[in-house]
Scaffold this motif. Sequence first.
Motif: not given
Length: 387
Positions: A171, A193-194, A197, A144
């Motif tokens: 992001f 996506n975030y 993570l 990241h």
Amino acid sequence: MAQTQSLSIPDSQHDYSLWERLCILRDRLIADTRFQNRVAKIPFLKNIAKKRANQLFDVMAGFVYTQILLSCVRLNLFNLLKDGPLDLADIKKSCSLDAIPLKKLLDAAASIQLLEMRSQQRYGLGKLGAPMVGNTALSAMIEHHTVLYEDLRDPLLLLSGDVEIKRMEKFWPYVSPDQQDQEALKDKERVKNYSDLMSASLPLVADQVVDAYDFSQHQCLMDVGGGQGTFLKRVFSSAPQLQRKLFDLPGVANLAKDNFLVAPDHQSIEVHSGDFFKDSLPTGADLITLIRVIFDHDDERVKILLKSIFEALPAGGKLLVAEPMADTPEHPAMGHAYFGFYLLAMGRGRPRTIQEISNLAVHAGFKGVEVLRCSMPINAQVLLISK
């Protein structure tokens, strides 16, 4: 002849204490090149000078080191070597690089203790590489960082607030002022996506929290900003009888529902969606957790959130806060340096000290704040806050 700066102790016109004036004298001495050269020749002092020179070089070269680490992660080198050392030819079979650049990477990784040279020209895990084996949480954060590096390309531009489009802000759409980004928070595909993570990196903190606190003493836990439910799943292993609730933005909450549907042990988790700055939180939990949430937001927003949590908890209820904090003992760079600049690029929030979080909690109506012992405070410190 080269002129050297005066080494006299400065006068007291700036109201310096004696200690501060002595520190200024020390700084002037160390900054003088002729003094540095003399010290480097004195047996007792030269080791100190070398150590400080090495430390300064490591700070300067840190960006290069991180790229070596990223390369090792992308090539899966740590997991490749977990069963024992391999030579260049054997490593090459599992890597996309040609032999010459691969050897350059392996030697570089060995020089910073990610790898280690063994007998017969074989490469094994170094003392810093061994903890990376199977460490998907840290690997996710290392990957990241490529987003963060784009925003740090010109750090003074970032500090001045003149970066027009920050990749980190895009992001993390929940910190973006852009209306389209805010609308995206309702769509689970746009927040994936975030959220992925957050889920992948959460074990770095979750294990510390579960080890630090006995969750079995509670009836119901609600994880606010709970993402895809990774923390609630982890708590289940130590307190399976605990009722569990999750609250997060609509898109993220829908991802959590999808995850729970295919996990029999977690299908009973109640999922609630909303904006915790605008919507009231569900009641019924005697323990609420905020795992890596507060440092994402400015003080005024944190006050709103803490007040909402205070109102949702019953008398005697508890709030547990866990996140990396500023001025962490033995880890000063983690707060102000790493997370200070990370959150600057992100566009909102800041690392706070224990005292600053305590003050915000008291402002919201909470009474007591207890610091729980945890084994790895560099990952998170844990506060138990009583209503």
